[in-house]
Scaffold this motif. Structure first.
Motif, mmCIF file in Angstrom:
data_model
loop_
_atom_site.group_PDB
_atom_site.id
_atom_site.type_symbol
_atom_site.label_atom_id
_atom_site.label_comp_id
_atom_site.label_asym_id
_atom_site.label_seq_id
_atom_site.Cartn_x
_atom_site.Cartn_y
_atom_site.Cartn_z
ATOM 1 N N PHE A 1 0.845 -1.186 0.000
ATOM 2 C CA PHE A 1 0.000 0.000 0.000
ATOM 3 C C PHE A 1 0.877 1.231 0.000
ATOM 4 O O PHE A 1 1.842 1.328 0.767
ATOM 5 N N VAL A 2 0.556 2.181 -0.873
ATOM 6 C CA VAL A 2 1.324 3.417 -0.945
ATOM 7 C C VAL A 2 0.395 4.554 -1.347
ATOM 8 O O VAL A 2 -0.543 4.367 -2.129
ATOM 9 N N VAL A 3 0.629 5.714 -0.762
ATOM 10 C CA VAL A 3 -0.100 6.933 -1.112
ATOM 11 C C VAL A 3 0.804 7.791 -1.992
ATOM 12 O O VAL A 3 1.924 8.131 -1.601
ATOM 13 N N LEU A 4 0.319 8.126 -3.165
ATOM 14 C CA LEU A 4 0.998 9.045 -4.064
ATOM 15 C C LEU A 4 0.132 10.298 -4.134
ATOM 16 O O LEU A 4 -0.980 10.260 -4.670
ATOM 17 N N ALA A 5 0.620 11.387 -3.570
ATOM 18 C CA ALA A 5 -0.174 12.606 -3.471
ATOM 19 C C ALA A 5 0.437 13.713 -4.321
ATOM 20 O O ALA A 5 1.647 13.760 -4.535
ATOM 21 N N THR A 6 -0.417 14.595 -4.808
ATOM 22 C CA THR A 6 0.044 15.756 -5.570
ATOM 23 C C THR A 6 -0.505 17.019 -4.933
ATOM 24 O O THR A 6 -1.558 17.005 -4.280
ATOM 25 N N GLN A 7 0.216 18.109 -5.111
ATOM 26 C CA GLN A 7 -0.284 19.402 -4.655
ATOM 27 C C GLN A 7 0.310 20.510 -5.508
ATOM 28 O O GLN A 7 1.395 20.378 -6.067
ATOM 29 N N ASN A 8 -0.458 21.594 -5.597
ATOM 30 C CA ASN A 8 -0.079 22.761 -6.392
ATOM 31 C C ASN A 8 0.417 23.844 -5.437
ATOM 32 O O ASN A 8 -0.340 24.309 -4.585
ATOM 33 N N PRO A 9 1.656 24.282 -5.554
ATOM 34 C CA PRO A 9 2.207 25.226 -4.574
ATOM 35 C C PRO A 9 1.868 26.688 -4.845
ATOM 36 O O PRO A 9 2.149 27.536 -3.997
#
Length: 344
Positions: free
Chosen positions: A159-167
């Motif tokens: 199980f792995v979380v791959l997260a994205t965000q806009n700075p």
């Protein structure tokens, strides 16, 4: 300092060594992702290293730099179940982890598990969700389980979380709390492609885009994760990791007195574990069954920078945590470890 591998009491663990088949499978997976993703070699490599190290990865970059595409492509290449959650301000925790649902026909409550029960969870634009939703991921990321109505439900492995965000956006976003950032093994900054890469994107994506093929499977990934954990760590390399971490907490003791006014709180023990785990995975990806200081140095910025808390004055002066980590890497000397590869 120079110490040869094989001296008594100098190794933290001793590796069994990965096979050529393992190395070939990892390289095939990388090449398959790169067949879809143009450039961004650093991001693609870090995503695979995070998988091998059993860690979660946070991708930060402006829109359109293939963060989401890279995460979904890697999930396709590795295999297993996959879910994408588009984080929005109106989400509630039950939308992610699940909840109790009442069924009038049976006059009872049943547990409806949420979309986190997959091998690969893509948390897209994670900073758009409020703190209550972000905190719902804490147990998921740390313990890999969800507790609903007093009952604990284990997540599938791996199980792995791959997260994205806009700075760059400031409206409708909620900065990740420190406790959640600390649970990410990596925070990778994704830059714009170069002119050459931009032209290749135009040629490759303006027609029928390439589609990734499955190369690995969850069982093979679990075996590769176990192999990465068996990569040998010399005692001097382990000491170097600790010195890097301690220099963020007591800079003056390591000749970095100027950082006392820059660092508010140093990195946590998760950084120590993360440096070794990520370094081991990178060493395996490079075809070695032993960890070198260069492996630690290569992952240090992505492991440590998001865990540093800078002072208000440092933030006002525009000092970046990545630059602080690079300064530490320059000032804290690595050991010179000589490995006798013929000795097992």
């Amino acid at each position: 300092m120079t110490v040869a591998e094989g001296e008594p009491g100098t190794a933290v663990t001793r590796a069994q060594g990965g096979s050529e088949a393992d190395l070939g499978a990892l390289r095939d997976a990388l090449n398959e992702v790169r067949r879809v993703i143009v450039g961004q070699d650093h991001m693609v490599e870090r995503l695979l290293v995070a998988l091998l190290a059993r860690g979660h990865c946070l991708l930060e970059g402006v829109p359109g730099v293939a963060k989401t595409l890279a995460a979904s492509t890697l999930a396709t290449v590795v295999g297993g179940t996959f879910a994408r959650i588009q984080f929005t301000p109106d989400l509630v925790p039950s939308d992610i982890v699940g909840t109790r649902v009442y069924h009038p026909s049976t006059e009872r409550f049943d547990i409806e598990l949420g979309p986190v029960f997959v091998n690969f969870l893509l948390a897209d634009e994670i900073n758009r969700a409020p703190a209550k939703v972000q905190s719902a991921l804490l147990e998921v990321m740390a313990e890999r389980q969800v507790t609903l109505a007093g009952v604990t439900h284990r997540l599938p492995r791996p199980f792995v979380v791959l997260a994205t965000q806009n700075p760059i956006e400031s409206e409708g976003v909620y900065p990740l709390p420190e406790v959640q950032r600390d649970r990410f093994l990596f925070k990778v900054r994704v830059a714009h492609p170069s002119a050459h890469e931009e032209l290749e994107i135009l040629h490759r994506m303006s027609v029928t885009p390439p589609v990734a093929e499955k190369v690995l499977d969850p069982a093979r990934l679990l075996a590769l994760q176990q192999t990465a954990e068996e990569v040998s760590v010399h005692q001097l390399v382990a000491d170097y990791v600790v010195r890097l971490v301690m220099s963020t907490r007591n800079p003056a003791e390591y000749g970095l007195r100027e950082l006392e006014e820059t660092i508010e709180i140093g990195v946590s023990p998760r950084a120590t574990l993360g440096l070794v785990a990520a370094g081991r995975a990178l060493a395996l990806l490079r075809g070695r069954d032993y960890l070198l200081p260069d492996d630690v140095r290569d992952v240090a910025v992505d492991v440590m920078s998001h865990r540093l808390m800078l002072t208000f004055d440092a933030l006002a002066d525009g000092i970046e945590p990545e630059d602080v980590v690079r300064q530490i890497l320059v000032s804290v000397p690595p050991p010179l470890v000589v490995w006798n590869q013929g000795q097992r």
